[in-house]
Scaffold this motif. Structure first.
Motif, PDB file in Angstrom:
ATOM      1  N   SER A 138       0.844  -1.192   0.018  1.00 47.20           N
ATOM      2  CA  SER A 138       0.001  -0.096   0.121  1.00 47.20           C
ATOM      3  C   SER A 138       0.982   1.192   0.169  1.00 47.20           C
ATOM      4  N   LYS A 139       0.152   2.306  -0.314  1.00 48.86           N
ATOM      5  CA  LYS A 139       0.944   3.533  -0.233  1.00 48.86           C
ATOM      6  C   LYS A 139       1.561   3.922   1.220  1.00 48.86           C
ATOM      7  N   GLU A 140       1.019   3.227   2.211  1.00 51.07           N
ATOM      8  CA  GLU A 140       1.870   3.605   3.731  1.00 51.07           C
ATOM      9  C   GLU A 140       3.125   2.804   3.519  1.00 51.07           C
ATOM     10  N   HIS A 141       3.490   1.976   2.756  1.00 42.42           N
ATOM     11  CA  HIS A 141       4.808   1.269   2.645  1.00 42.42           C
ATOM     12  C   HIS A 141       5.868   2.120   2.036  1.00 42.42           C
ATOM     13  N   MET A 142       5.397   3.278   1.143  1.00 46.99           N
ATOM     14  CA  MET A 142       6.223   3.891   0.346  1.00 46.99           C
ATOM     15  C   MET A 142       7.495   4.538   0.699  1.00 46.99           C
ATOM     16  N   GLY A 143       7.371   5.155   2.153  1.00 45.76           N
ATOM     17  CA  GLY A 143       8.547   5.950   2.711  1.00 45.76           C
ATOM     18  C   GLY A 143       9.260   5.078   3.788  1.00 45.76           C
ATOM     19  N   ARG A 144       9.038   3.602   3.615  1.00 42.13           N
ATOM     20  CA  ARG A 144       9.683   2.727   4.557  1.00 42.13           C
ATOM     21  C   ARG A 144      11.073   2.306   3.775  1.00 42.13           C
ATOM     22  N   TYR A 145      11.787   1.753   4.616  1.00 44.57           N
ATOM     23  CA  TYR A 145      13.089   1.122   4.005  1.00 44.57           C
ATOM     24  C   TYR A 145      13.072  -0.369   3.921  1.00 44.57           C
ATOM     25  N   PRO A 146      13.987  -1.049   3.078  1.00 47.87           N
ATOM     26  CA  PRO A 146      13.797  -2.511   3.079  1.00 47.87           C
ATOM     27  C   PRO A 146      14.096  -3.375   4.188  1.00 47.87           C
ATOM     28  N   HIS A 147      14.605  -3.051   5.458  1.00 47.36           N
ATOM     29  CA  HIS A 147      14.802  -3.901   6.349  1.00 47.36           C
ATOM     30  C   HIS A 147      13.385  -3.990   7.561  1.00 47.36           C
ATOM     31  N   GLU A 148      12.437  -2.895   6.959  1.00 45.14           N
ATOM     32  CA  GLU A 148      11.201  -2.800   7.942  1.00 45.14           C
ATOM     33  C   GLU A 148      10.417  -4.000   7.304  1.00 45.14           C
ATOM     34  N   PHE A 149      10.845  -4.746   6.371  1.00 46.10           N
ATOM     35  CA  PHE A 149       9.690  -5.701   5.579  1.00 46.10           C
ATOM     36  C   PHE A 149      10.316  -7.158   5.673  1.00 46.10           C
ATOM     37  N   SER A 150       9.131  -7.985   5.595  1.00 54.02           N
ATOM     38  CA  SER A 150       9.673  -9.563   5.636  1.00 54.02           C
ATOM     39  C   SER A 150      10.158  -9.854   4.531  1.00 54.02           C
ATOM     40  N   GLY A 151      10.588 -10.969   4.274  1.00 50.48           N
ATOM     41  CA  GLY A 151      11.402 -11.599   2.975  1.00 50.48           C
ATOM     42  C   GLY A 151      10.375 -11.357   1.868  1.00 50.48           C
ATOM     43  N   GLY A 152       9.074 -11.888   2.016  1.00 48.41           N
ATOM     44  CA  GLY A 152       8.062 -12.113   1.145  1.00 48.41           C
ATOM     45  C   GLY A 152       7.750 -10.628   0.679  1.00 48.41           C
ATOM     46  N   GLN A 153       7.742  -9.749   1.513  1.00 53.42           N
ATOM     47  CA  GLN A 153       7.429  -8.307   1.096  1.00 53.42           C
ATOM     48  C   GLN A 153       8.562  -7.789   0.357  1.00 53.42           C
ATOM     49  N   ARG A 154       9.649  -8.018   0.750  1.00 57.44           N
ATOM     50  CA  ARG A 154      10.780  -7.391  -0.124  1.00 57.44           C
ATOM     51  C   ARG A 154      10.704  -7.966  -1.354  1.00 57.44           C
ATOM     52  N   ALA A 172      12.941 -14.497 -13.787  1.00 60.62           N
ATOM     53  CA  ALA A 172      13.373 -14.716 -12.368  1.00 60.62           C
ATOM     54  C   ALA A 172      14.047 -15.619 -12.035  1.00 60.62           C
ATOM     55  N   ASP A 173      15.215 -15.108 -11.302  1.00 58.37           N
ATOM     56  CA  ASP A 173      16.407 -15.825 -11.033  1.00 58.37           C
ATOM     57  C   ASP A 173      16.371 -16.258  -9.578  1.00 58.37           C
ATOM     58  N   GLU A 174      15.858 -17.605  -9.471  1.00 56.92           N
ATOM     59  CA  GLU A 174      15.922 -18.223  -8.163  1.00 56.92           C
ATOM     60  C   GLU A 174      15.025 -17.233  -7.238  1.00 56.92           C
ATOM     61  N   ALA A 175      13.920 -16.613  -7.757  1.00 61.75           N
ATOM     62  CA  ALA A 175      13.145 -15.577  -7.128  1.00 61.75           C
ATOM     63  C   ALA A 175      12.578 -15.874  -5.833  1.00 61.75           C
ATOM     64  N   ILE A 176      12.358 -17.304  -5.568  1.00 63.85           N
ATOM     65  CA  ILE A 176      11.223 -17.853  -4.445  1.00 63.85           C
ATOM     66  C   ILE A 176      12.163 -18.725  -3.510  1.00 63.85           C
ATOM     67  N   SER A 177      13.596 -18.975  -3.735  1.00 60.33           N
ATOM     68  CA  SER A 177      14.201 -19.832  -3.140  1.00 60.33           C
ATOM     69  C   SER A 177      14.487 -19.576  -1.646  1.00 60.33           C
ATOM     70  N   ALA A 178      14.585 -18.145  -1.331  1.00 58.96           N
ATOM     71  CA  ALA A 178      14.839 -17.765  -0.121  1.00 58.96           C
ATOM     72  C   ALA A 178      13.548 -17.568   0.750  1.00 58.96           C
ATOM     73  N   LEU A 179      12.434 -18.035   0.172  1.00 59.62           N
ATOM     74  CA  LEU A 179      11.325 -17.658   0.859  1.00 59.62           C
ATOM     75  C   LEU A 179      10.727 -18.765   1.697  1.00 59.62           C
ATOM     76  N   ASP A 180       9.770 -18.558   2.551  1.00 59.19           N
ATOM     77  CA  ASP A 180       9.213 -19.847   3.235  1.00 59.19           C
ATOM     78  C   ASP A 180       8.101 -20.268   2.084  1.00 59.19           C
ATOM     79  N   VAL A 181       7.619 -21.481   2.406  1.00 53.78           N
ATOM     80  CA  VAL A 181       6.898 -22.095   1.384  1.00 53.78           C
ATOM     81  C   VAL A 181       5.593 -21.575   1.068  1.00 53.78           C
ATOM     82  N   SER A 182       4.791 -21.118   2.344  1.00 56.98           N
ATOM     83  CA  SER A 182       3.610 -20.432   1.870  1.00 56.98           C
ATOM     84  C   SER A 182       3.887 -19.103   1.125  1.00 56.98           C
ATOM     85  N   VAL A 183       4.849 -18.288   1.580  1.00 54.06           N
ATOM     86  CA  VAL A 183       5.287 -17.245   0.915  1.00 54.06           C
ATOM     87  C   VAL A 183       5.502 -17.602  -0.488  1.00 54.06           C
TER      88      VAL A 183
END
Length: 317
Positions: A138-154, A172-183
């Motif tokens: 959402s637009k509320e996320h626009m002013g935040r930094y990457p470390h403030e998000f989960s892996g899936g959100q990043r 997509a180069d291994e775009a999901i390999s670092a994420l949890d299965v549900s994500v």
């Protein structure tokens, strides 16, 4: 939409005169508009090098790369500028591929500024907000930094950055390999939704064979810099022809691990040869149970054995 012919990428070895790493040797494939081609293989087989060479992050040693009818193989960086919006990439690790000192709106707007679609982040805010909402932020996320998000959100931020220029091809180069299965499932569903809405063509690189089967129309199998098998995704799981592909599929964990449910040996014998000095002839021959004398002297060519099923093996009739 994307055509690659005899792609070669070698890297010089520092301190060893004349030595080079044969990262990619003679890879050929094409992807139609709106299609997803999965590329699988062991770590170090050259999948990511193919991706980075196709988008011209690496200069190809030889071969031809054609994007929507345009040969981009030898174009200068200046000539590539108007073409780059057509082909974008989602990287493996969102933590390292996003600039930690930039806010989300700066990260996602950067391609717009680089391509001179807008002159500033402020001017591109409406486009950034639209693409962020499209990927579930959402637009509320626009002013935040990457470390403030989960892996899936990043990773969603990385996808938004790749899609904001409305590309024709996304790698997509291994775009999901670092994420949890549900994500992983959420990200895959997101990519497929965009494919249906915009007709995006995907080159999907992964090592998870089950996920590749789910998302891909066709699957290519790489070994030590070379493509050894390529066909429809269901066909390659139902009727794998190359011994290496068969070994990969036998190594996939199964729900019932009892001896009666085993599908033969679950490993490929031997170690992966050095890409600096790959074996002569067939590169898989040093680990192949079917290897014959011809395998040591003649490089097997990719050939169609019926129904678009291509394989590079002397032992396949």
């Amino acid at each position: 939409m994307l055509k690659v012919e005899n792609l070669v990428k070698h890297f010089p070895v520092s301190g060893k005169r004349g030595a080079k790493v044969h990262a990619v040797d003679g890879v050929t494939f094409d992807i139609q508009q709106g299609e997803t081609l999965g590329l699988v293989g062991e770590s170090g087989c050259g999948k990511s090098t193919v991706a980075r060479t196709v988008i011209r992050m690496y200069e190809p040693t030889a071969g031809r790369i054609e994007l929507d009818g345009t040969d981009i193989t030898s174009l200068s960086q200046r000539e590539l500028r108007p073409i780059r919006p057509q082909i974008q990439m989602v990287f493996q690790d969102p933590a390292s591929s996003l600039n930690s000192r930039m806010t989300v709106d700066e990260i996602v707007a950067e391609p717009l500024i680089a391509q001179r679609v807008v002159r500033s982040v402020r001017e591109g805010r409406d486009l950034v907000r639209e693409i962020l909402e499209a990927v579930g932020l959402s637009k509320e996320h626009m002013g935040r930094y990457p470390h403030e998000f989960s892996g899936g959100q990043r990773q969603r931020i990385g996808i938004a950055r790749a899609l904001i220029l409305d590309p024709k091809v996304v790698i997509a180069d291994e775009a999901i390999s670092a994420l949890d299965v549900s994500v992983q499932a959420q990200v895959i569903n997101l990519l497929q939704d965009f494919q249906q809405e915009r007709g995006i063509t995907y080159l999907f690189i992964a090592h998870d064979l089950a996920m590749v089967r789910h998302v891909s129309d066709r699957v290519g199998v790489m070994y030590l810099g070379a493509l050894v098998e390529l066909c429809d995704s269901e066909e390659i799981y139902r009727n794998p022809l190359h011994p290496y592909t068969q070994g990969l599929l036998r190594a996939v964990p199964i729900a019932d691990p009892s001896p009666s449910a085993r599908r033969g040996e679950a490993s490929i014998e031997g170690d992966l040869p050095s890409p600096i000095n790959p074996p002569s002839g067939c590169r898989f021959r040093t680990r192949c149970p079917l290897a014959q004398e011809i395998c040591a002297t003649v490089v097997p060519e990719m050939r169609d054995v019926g129904g678009g099923h291509q394989v590079a093996c002397h032992m396949v009739a």
